[in-house]
Design a protein around this motif. Structure first.
Motif, PDB file in Angstrom:
ATOM      1  N   PHE A 198       0.867  -1.179   0.000  1.00 27.96           N
ATOM      2  CA  PHE A 198       0.000   0.000   0.000  1.00 27.96           C
ATOM      3  C   PHE A 198       0.905   1.232   0.000  1.00 27.96           C
ATOM      4  O   PHE A 198       1.700   1.422   0.924  1.00 27.96           O
ATOM      5  CB  PHE A 198      -0.904   0.007   1.238  1.00 27.96           C
ATOM      6  N   PHE A 199       0.791   2.044  -1.041  1.00 28.90           N
ATOM      7  CA  PHE A 199       1.674   3.194  -1.202  1.00 28.90           C
ATOM      8  C   PHE A 199       0.838   4.468  -1.201  1.00 28.90           C
ATOM      9  O   PHE A 199       0.112   4.748  -2.153  1.00 28.90           O
ATOM     10  CB  PHE A 199       2.468   3.075  -2.510  1.00 28.90           C
ATOM     11  N   CYS A 200       0.930   5.222  -0.107  1.00 26.48           N
ATOM     12  CA  CYS A 200       0.136   6.448   0.052  1.00 26.48           C
ATOM     13  C   CYS A 200       1.009   7.674  -0.201  1.00 26.48           C
ATOM     14  O   CYS A 200       1.997   7.891   0.491  1.00 26.48           O
ATOM     15  CB  CYS A 200      -0.458   6.507   1.458  1.00 26.48           C
ATOM     16  N   GLN A 201       0.624   8.485  -1.177  1.00 21.09           N
ATOM     17  CA  GLN A 201       1.266   9.770  -1.379  1.00 21.09           C
ATOM     18  C   GLN A 201       0.468  10.821  -0.602  1.00 21.09           C
ATOM     19  O   GLN A 201      -0.586  11.260  -1.043  1.00 21.09           O
ATOM     20  CB  GLN A 201       1.299  10.128  -2.868  1.00 21.09           C
ATOM     21  N   ASN A 202       0.989  11.176   0.548  1.00 23.11           N
ATOM     22  CA  ASN A 202       0.345  12.190   1.374  1.00 23.11           C
ATOM     23  C   ASN A 202       0.756  13.558   0.836  1.00 23.11           C
ATOM     24  O   ASN A 202       1.785  14.099   1.212  1.00 23.11           O
ATOM     25  CB  ASN A 202       0.778  12.015   2.831  1.00 23.11           C
ATOM     26  N   ASN A 203      -0.065  14.098  -0.066  1.00 24.30           N
ATOM     27  CA  ASN A 203       0.262  15.405  -0.657  1.00 24.30           C
ATOM     28  C   ASN A 203      -0.428  16.562   0.066  1.00 24.30           C
ATOM     29  O   ASN A 203      -0.492  17.675  -0.431  1.00 24.30           O
ATOM     30  CB  ASN A 203      -0.051  15.422  -2.156  1.00 24.30           C
ATOM     31  N   HIS A 204      -0.941  16.255   1.258  1.00 25.10           N
ATOM     32  CA  HIS A 204      -1.470  17.244   2.201  1.00 25.10           C
ATOM     33  C   HIS A 204      -2.891  17.732   1.924  1.00 25.10           C
ATOM     34  O   HIS A 204      -3.458  18.440   2.758  1.00 25.10           O
ATOM     35  CB  HIS A 204      -0.529  18.451   2.329  1.00 25.10           C
ATOM     36  N   TYR A 205      -3.463  17.352   0.789  1.00 25.89           N
ATOM     37  CA  TYR A 205      -4.831  17.806   0.513  1.00 25.89           C
ATOM     38  C   TYR A 205      -5.641  16.740  -0.204  1.00 25.89           C
ATOM     39  O   TYR A 205      -5.180  16.170  -1.196  1.00 25.89           O
ATOM     40  CB  TYR A 205      -4.828  19.075  -0.347  1.00 25.89           C
ATOM     41  N   ALA A 206      -6.844  16.473   0.309  1.00 27.12           N
ATOM     42  CA  ALA A 206      -7.828  15.670  -0.396  1.00 27.12           C
ATOM     43  C   ALA A 206      -8.747  16.672  -1.097  1.00 27.12           C
ATOM     44  O   ALA A 206      -9.718  17.155  -0.509  1.00 27.12           O
ATOM     45  CB  ALA A 206      -8.601  14.784   0.570  1.00 27.12           C
ATOM     46  N   ILE A 207      -8.396  17.028  -2.304  1.00 21.71           N
ATOM     47  CA  ILE A 207      -8.943  18.185  -3.024  1.00 21.71           C
ATOM     48  C   ILE A 207      -8.642  19.421  -2.169  1.00 21.71           C
ATOM     49  O   ILE A 207      -7.523  19.880  -2.139  1.00 21.71           O
ATOM     50  CB  ILE A 207     -10.432  18.039  -3.371  1.00 21.71           C
ATOM     51  N   PRO A 210      -7.479  19.751   4.096  1.00 21.32           N
ATOM     52  CA  PRO A 210      -6.106  19.514   4.567  1.00 21.32           C
ATOM     53  C   PRO A 210      -5.990  18.218   5.348  1.00 21.32           C
ATOM     54  O   PRO A 210      -6.938  17.757   5.989  1.00 21.32           O
ATOM     55  CB  PRO A 210      -5.823  20.733   5.456  1.00 21.32           C
ATOM     56  N   VAL A 211      -4.802  17.641   5.308  1.00 19.05           N
ATOM     57  CA  VAL A 211      -4.615  16.319   5.897  1.00 19.05           C
ATOM     58  C   VAL A 211      -4.801  16.329   7.409  1.00 19.05           C
ATOM     59  O   VAL A 211      -5.228  15.321   7.997  1.00 19.05           O
ATOM     60  CB  VAL A 211      -3.220  15.763   5.525  1.00 19.05           C
ATOM     61  N   ASP A 212      -4.520  17.445   8.095  1.00 17.99           N
ATOM     62  CA  ASP A 212      -4.669  17.457   9.546  1.00 17.99           C
ATOM     63  C   ASP A 212      -6.136  17.449   9.978  1.00 17.99           C
ATOM     64  O   ASP A 212      -6.439  17.245  11.153  1.00 17.99           O
ATOM     65  CB  ASP A 212      -3.921  18.639  10.175  1.00 17.99           C
ATOM     66  N   VAL A 213      -7.050  17.652   9.045  1.00 19.65           N
ATOM     67  CA  VAL A 213      -8.471  17.481   9.343  1.00 19.65           C
ATOM     68  C   VAL A 213      -8.871  16.021   9.155  1.00 19.65           C
ATOM     69  O   VAL A 213      -9.716  15.490   9.873  1.00 19.65           O
ATOM     70  CB  VAL A 213      -9.328  18.400   8.443  1.00 19.65           C
ATOM     71  N   GLN A 214      -8.232  15.364   8.176  1.00 18.15           N
ATOM     72  CA  GLN A 214      -8.543  13.963   7.890  1.00 18.15           C
ATOM     73  C   GLN A 214      -7.941  13.021   8.924  1.00 18.15           C
ATOM     74  O   GLN A 214      -8.498  11.963   9.216  1.00 18.15           O
ATOM     75  CB  GLN A 214      -7.978  13.575   6.526  1.00 18.15           C
ATOM     76  N   ALA A 215      -6.738  13.378   9.445  1.00 14.16           N
ATOM     77  CA  ALA A 215      -6.030  12.473  10.351  1.00 14.16           C
ATOM     78  C   ALA A 215      -5.372  13.273  11.462  1.00 14.16           C
ATOM     79  O   ALA A 215      -4.576  14.171  11.192  1.00 14.16           O
ATOM     80  CB  ALA A 215      -4.977  11.673   9.584  1.00 14.16           C
TER      81      ALA A 215
END
Length: 378
Positions: A198-207, A210-215
């Protein structure tokens, strides 16, 4: 087993507090006990090839954006800023490993020899599927967020049952970790010891999210809840990505089950060409990540090693020109399909609902024939 001294309660994850890296932002090489054993074969020629790969992929990406702006493509998902994450993975794995990606992994398609016409036809709207997956050992891009994780695990379980050494790779972004599909896929992978990465590219935004809201914790911690070991790496360091990919593939091929990599990177452009990122992020944040550019970092490292950076740039420009010219020619040569072809290859066998829709479409187009004839006569 991978460990981290600063987080002893999470012995399945490495790089938790700070993503593992071997190239500093100024290009200086630093030691890392986890990644260094996977980098013993790195020489000047390999570094040069990795740089050229990233430079050409960036040019391809920029050209595709330009083609969309010119009306030649309906949409394009830019990858600018994520070149190291994709090239590092793509150049670490044998071509027999099967890739299951989202819509942004065009650098991986480049690594697998996908031609410009195959890469662009879906975004031009002339086909439902751009290339033969089995010719490139890469599934066509998945637009449904996270669905490819199921496909990868299913394929991995099949190769395992057949006694093959190949692994499957599922690539997705940080936003996909909020989808049930990815979590369900990890349950199956862990339970059946599936040979999948499983290869996750955490590019900081889901559209725009921001990633700190998701996780609220590092994404790399999530797979450990399923018993899957994880590496958290600097996704803008192509050597770190390559080393982590090799380490994970060795673990998987040894029959130890799945692994997870979180490549911490940043999307410098919009989510797609229909997105306006200025509405949800500021220029200061963007400038911080521009300074972490994966191409600039490797270029500075090569310069420290005594490589001729000017010659390298010249070669990158030459190869980029060849690639972008091929894209322009491919777009111009793509045929416009007959509208009725939209009903082909939708299902493996004929279905009454699809047949009914086809007949309704034919009736509609036939009803337009007299009007079109009158218009031509006038």
């Amino acid at each position: 087993m991978l460990t981290t001294t600063s987080a002893p309660n999470h012995d399945l994850v490495a790089g938790l507090d700070k993503p593992l890296h071997v190239l500093k932002e100024d290009g200086t090489r630093r030691p890392d006990p986890t990644l260094d054993p996977m980098l013993r074969d790195v020489d000047l020629e390999m570094l040069r090839d990795l740089y050229l790969d990233m430079a050409v992929v960036r040019a391809i990406d920029d050209e595709a954006v330009a083609l969309q702006r010119q009306g030649e493509l309906g949409l394009w998902p830019p990858l600018r800023g994520q070149e190291a994450a994709q090239i590092g993975l793509g150049r670490a794995l044998p071509e027999t490993d099967f890739l299951f990606t989202s819509y942004r992994e065009n650098a991986l398609a480049w690594c697998r020899g996908v031609g410009p016409g195959e890469m662009l036809s879906v975004w031009r709207g002339t086909t439902l599927s751009g290339w033969d997956p089995f010719a490139h050992h890469m599934a066509t891009p998945q637009v449904i967020i996270g669905a490819q994780a199921h496909h990868a695990v299913g394929y991995a379980m099949a190769t395992q049952a057949q006694g093959k050494d190949d692994i499957a790779v599922s690539c997705f972004g940080d936003g996909a970790l909020s989808q049930g599909d990815v979590n369900e896929a990890m349950v199956f992978a862990a339970s059946f010891h599936a040979p999948v990465l499983f290869f996750c590219q955490n590019n900081h935004y889901a559209i725009s999210e921001p990633v700190d809201v998701q996780a609220t914790v590092p994404i790399a911690l999530r797979p450990t809840g399923f018993g899957i070991p994880s590496l958290r790496i600097d996704g803008n360091d192509v050597l770190a990505v390559r080393a982590a990919s090799l380490l994970a593939s060795q673990h998987i091929r040894a029959g130890k089950g799945p692994m997870f990599i979180e490549a911490v990177t940043y999307r410098l452009g919009p989510h797609t060409t229909s997105d306006d990122p200025t509405r949800y992020r500021d220029e200061k944040e963007l400038e911080r990540w521009r300074r972490r550019c994966p191409l600039g970092r490797l270029e500075r490292h090569l310069e420290q090693l005594g490589a001729s950076v000017e010659e390298l740039r010249t070669e990158a420009e030459r190869r980029s020109h060849e690639a972008t010219t091929a894209m322009q020619e491919a777009v111009a040569a793509l045929p416009s399909p007959a509208p009725e072809r939209m009903f082909e290859h939708v299902l493996a066998t004929e279905h009454p609902g699809l047949l009914r829709q086809r007949e309704q479409f034919r009736a509609f187009t036939d009803s337009l024939a007299p009007e079109q004839a009158e218009g031509s006569a006038a």
